[in-house]
Design an enzyme around this catalytic site. Structure first.
Site, PDB file in Angstrom:
ATOM      1  N   CYS A 114       0.820  -1.225   0.000  1.00 20.03           N
ATOM      2  CA  CYS A 114       0.000   0.000   0.000  1.00 20.03           C
ATOM      3  C   CYS A 114       0.849   1.270   0.000  1.00 20.03           C
ATOM      4  O   CYS A 114       0.419   2.313  -0.476  1.00 20.03           O
ATOM      5  CB  CYS A 114      -0.932   0.026   1.206  1.00 20.03           C
ATOM      6  N   HIS A 260      -3.875   6.978   1.244  1.00 21.44           N
ATOM      7  CA  HIS A 260      -4.134   5.684   0.608  1.00 21.44           C
ATOM      8  C   HIS A 260      -5.569   5.289   0.940  1.00 21.44           C
ATOM      9  O   HIS A 260      -5.995   5.400   2.090  1.00 21.44           O
ATOM     10  CB  HIS A 260      -3.141   4.646   1.141  1.00 21.44           C
ATOM     11  N   ASN A 290     -10.186  -0.745  -2.336  1.00 20.48           N
ATOM     12  CA  ASN A 290      -8.775  -0.536  -1.993  1.00 20.48           C
ATOM     13  C   ASN A 290      -7.908  -1.103  -3.125  1.00 20.48           C
ATOM     14  O   ASN A 290      -7.850  -2.318  -3.316  1.00 20.48           O
ATOM     15  CB  ASN A 290      -8.496  -1.247  -0.663  1.00 20.48           C
TER      16      ASN A 290
HETATM   17  O1  UT7 Z   1      -4.592  -1.158   2.648  1.00 24.70           O
HETATM   18  C1  UT7 Z   1      -4.232  -1.683   3.875  1.00 24.70           C
HETATM   19  C2  UT7 Z   1      -4.887  -3.000   3.965  1.00 24.70           C
HETATM   20  N1  UT7 Z   1      -6.020  -3.184   4.775  1.00 24.70           N
HETATM   21  C3  UT7 Z   1      -6.679  -2.274   5.517  1.00 24.70           C
HETATM   22  O2  UT7 Z   1      -6.409  -1.126   5.611  1.00 24.70           O
HETATM   23  C4  UT7 Z   1      -7.848  -2.802   6.289  1.00 24.70           C
HETATM   24  C5  UT7 Z   1      -7.936  -2.246   7.666  1.00 24.70           C
HETATM   25  N2  UT7 Z   1      -9.020  -2.834   8.401  1.00 24.70           N
HETATM   26  C6  UT7 Z   1     -10.319  -2.627   8.092  1.00 24.70           C
HETATM   27  O3  UT7 Z   1     -10.613  -1.928   7.150  1.00 24.70           O
HETATM   28  C7  UT7 Z   1     -11.380  -3.239   8.964  1.00 24.70           C
HETATM   29  O4  UT7 Z   1     -10.763  -3.868  10.058  1.00 24.70           O
HETATM   30  C8  UT7 Z   1     -12.315  -4.244   8.232  1.00 24.70           C
HETATM   31  C9  UT7 Z   1     -13.200  -3.494   7.229  1.00 24.70           C
HETATM   32  C10 UT7 Z   1     -11.509  -5.301   7.506  1.00 24.70           C
HETATM   33  C11 UT7 Z   1     -13.225  -4.943   9.236  1.00 24.70           C
HETATM   34  O5  UT7 Z   1     -13.968  -3.997   9.961  1.00 24.70           O
HETATM   35  P1  UT7 Z   1     -14.051  -4.098  11.553  1.00 24.70           P
HETATM   36  O6  UT7 Z   1     -14.998  -3.063  11.978  1.00 24.70           O
HETATM   37  O7  UT7 Z   1     -12.648  -4.032  12.076  1.00 24.70           O
HETATM   38  O8  UT7 Z   1     -14.687  -5.507  11.753  1.00 24.70           O
HETATM   39  P2  UT7 Z   1     -14.085  -6.778  12.522  1.00 24.70           P
HETATM   40  O9  UT7 Z   1     -12.852  -7.288  11.882  1.00 24.70           O
HETATM   41  O10 UT7 Z   1     -14.032  -6.426  13.939  1.00 24.70           O
HETATM   42  O11 UT7 Z   1     -15.228  -7.847  12.249  1.00 24.70           O
HETATM   43  C12 UT7 Z   1     -16.518  -7.683  12.755  1.00 24.70           C
HETATM   44  C13 UT7 Z   1     -17.366  -8.866  12.311  1.00 24.70           C
HETATM   45  C14 UT7 Z   1     -16.741 -10.225  12.566  1.00 24.70           C
HETATM   46  O12 UT7 Z   1     -17.759 -11.064  13.044  1.00 24.70           O
HETATM   47  P3  UT7 Z   1     -17.868 -11.389  14.615  1.00 24.70           P
HETATM   48  O13 UT7 Z   1     -16.592 -12.080  14.959  1.00 24.70           O
HETATM   49  O14 UT7 Z   1     -18.028 -10.051  15.293  1.00 24.70           O
HETATM   50  O15 UT7 Z   1     -19.075 -12.259  14.673  1.00 24.70           O
HETATM   51  C15 UT7 Z   1     -16.339 -10.681  11.170  1.00 24.70           C
HETATM   52  O16 UT7 Z   1     -16.375 -12.084  11.039  1.00 24.70           O
HETATM   53  O17 UT7 Z   1     -17.641  -8.800  10.900  1.00 24.70           O
HETATM   54  C16 UT7 Z   1     -17.399 -10.074  10.304  1.00 24.70           C
HETATM   55  N3  UT7 Z   1     -16.994  -9.877   8.930  1.00 24.70           N
HETATM   56  C17 UT7 Z   1     -17.876  -9.725   7.932  1.00 24.70           C
HETATM   57  N4  UT7 Z   1     -19.225  -9.725   7.925  1.00 24.70           N
HETATM   58  C18 UT7 Z   1     -19.828  -9.531   6.744  1.00 24.70           C
HETATM   59  C19 UT7 Z   1     -15.739  -9.779   8.424  1.00 24.70           C
HETATM   60  N5  UT7 Z   1     -15.810  -9.571   7.096  1.00 24.70           N
HETATM   61  C20 UT7 Z   1     -17.122  -9.538   6.773  1.00 24.70           C
HETATM   62  C21 UT7 Z   1     -17.802  -9.343   5.571  1.00 24.70           C
HETATM   63  N6  UT7 Z   1     -19.154  -9.349   5.618  1.00 24.70           N
HETATM   64  N7  UT7 Z   1     -17.187  -9.135   4.399  1.00 24.70           N
END
Ligand code: UT7
Length: 333
Positions: A114, A260, A290
């Protein structure tokens, strides 16, 4: 005469195939609501099979060369950033050189995910300041849609990533008018390498590529999203503040910041931390997802073509991602 590196042309290339959140609902256990709420993304672009990062980079490069008003043969070096090269080796720099029909100039590949575009821009900046090269093509492109894990294990990443390419031409100019790249600041913390990575295939193991790696789904990218998020919202503003302090400038001097495009919530937190009004932070993740190294040059090309940057404006670029790596560039437009 002291020399500065000035961005004289920009270009972008997004594949025509639009993939909406509703389309993804058919492939992944997810919902439009979850994706919008957690990331701000509405749609992204995916390539058709057979299109590589180098192909996306080439069209963006042609646009950047046209916009700079130079002949392609004037380019004397290429720096190419991607985490998704067409081949394990060689990198995409040589493919871009050949496809554009450029003379036997050098091409350097940058592997900083990134942060790749800012790392690549910093390389161009140093070569130009040193007087080594005069007109450098910097490209960044990604094809990520072909290696996403659509099971629950990979759904966090599968909904975020998109394909695309961006390019800039960077030229040597007399620094008298103050324009150009003022500084670049590059950082990393390799202790977090496995928090956002693609572990396999790996030449560390014999064989490099095995059925076991595939059945264990270790050939897909993986991340600890929360940890990435927490670090990104700290590191990107920090990198911008380091750049401003280095140049004796303040956040109120900034005309525009292009972070980014990792997640719209991350961009909004960067905006808050830098105490910037909404119109000074560029956000286009809604349309492209992204696109990793390509996200900054794509957004830059959009703002340039929309006329949002005027001569003398102060532009900051900042990125955070796999490595962990993070970076900033401060540019007097
Ligand atoms: O470019 C650099 C690379 N990456 C990034 O910058 C990503 C940085 N991180 C993020 O953008 C966020 O952490 C995410 C968008 C990936 C996730 O958002 P979050 O608010 O941190 O959610 P979380 O990881 O805490 O997950 C919450 C829930 C989980 O379920 P439980 O364990 O609470 O029951 C996940 O399993 O959301 C679930 N989950 C989804 N649900 C529906 C994870 N992915 C998905 C999905 N659809 N695609």
């Amino acid at each position: 005469m002291s020399v500065r590196a000035v961005i004289t042309g920009t270009g972008r290339n997004l594949p025509p195939r639009v993939v909406t959140n509703a389309d993804l609902e058919k492939l992944v256990n997810t919902s439009d609501e979850w994706i919008r709420e957690r990331s701000g993304i509405v749609e992204r672009r995916w390539v058709e099979t057979g299109t590589g990062s180098s192909d996306l980079a080439v069209e963006a490069a042609r646009q950047a060369i046209d916009a700079a008003g130079i002949r392609k043969d004037d380019i004397d070096f290429i720096v190419a950033a991607t985490l998704s090269p067409d081949y394990y080796f060689p990198g995409i720099g040589v493919l871009v050189q050949s496809e554009l029909g450029l003379p036997n100039i050098g091409a350097l590949d940058v592997r900083n995910q990134c942060s790749g575009f800012i790392y690549a821009l910093s390389v161009a900046d140093q070569y130009i300041r040193a007087g080594t090269y005069k007109k450098i093509l910097v490209v960044a492109a990604e094809v990520q849609s072909t290696n996403l894990d659509f099971t629950d294990q990979g759904r966090d990443m599968a909904v975020l990533f998109g394909d695309g390419g961006g390019a800039v031409v960077v030229e040597a100019h007399d620094s008298a008018d103050g324009r150009g790249i003022l500084s670049t600041h590059l950082f990393c913390d390799g202790r977090f390498a496995s928090e956002l990575w693609m572990e396999h295939p790996s030449p560390k193991y014999n064989p490099t590529f095995s059925m076991e790696m595939i059945t264990e789904r270790k050939t897909f990218p993986r991340m600890d999203g929360r940890r990435v998020f927490i670090n990104a919202v700290e590191r990107m503003p920090e990198a911008v503040l380091a750049a401003l302090a280095h140049n004796g400038l303040e956040t109120k001097d900034l005309s525009l910041v292009i972070p980014h495009q990792a997640n719209d919530r991350i961009s909004l937190m960067v905006m808050k931390k830098l105490q910037l009004p909404e119109e000074r932070i560029v956000r286009n993740i809604q349309r492209y997802g992204n696109t990793t190294a390509a996200s900054i040059p794509i957004a830059l090309d959009e703002v340039v073509r929309e006329g949002r940057l005027k001569n003398g404006d102060l532009l900051a670029l900042t990125a955070f991602g796999s490595g962990f790596t993070w970076a900033s560039a401060l540019i007097r437009w």
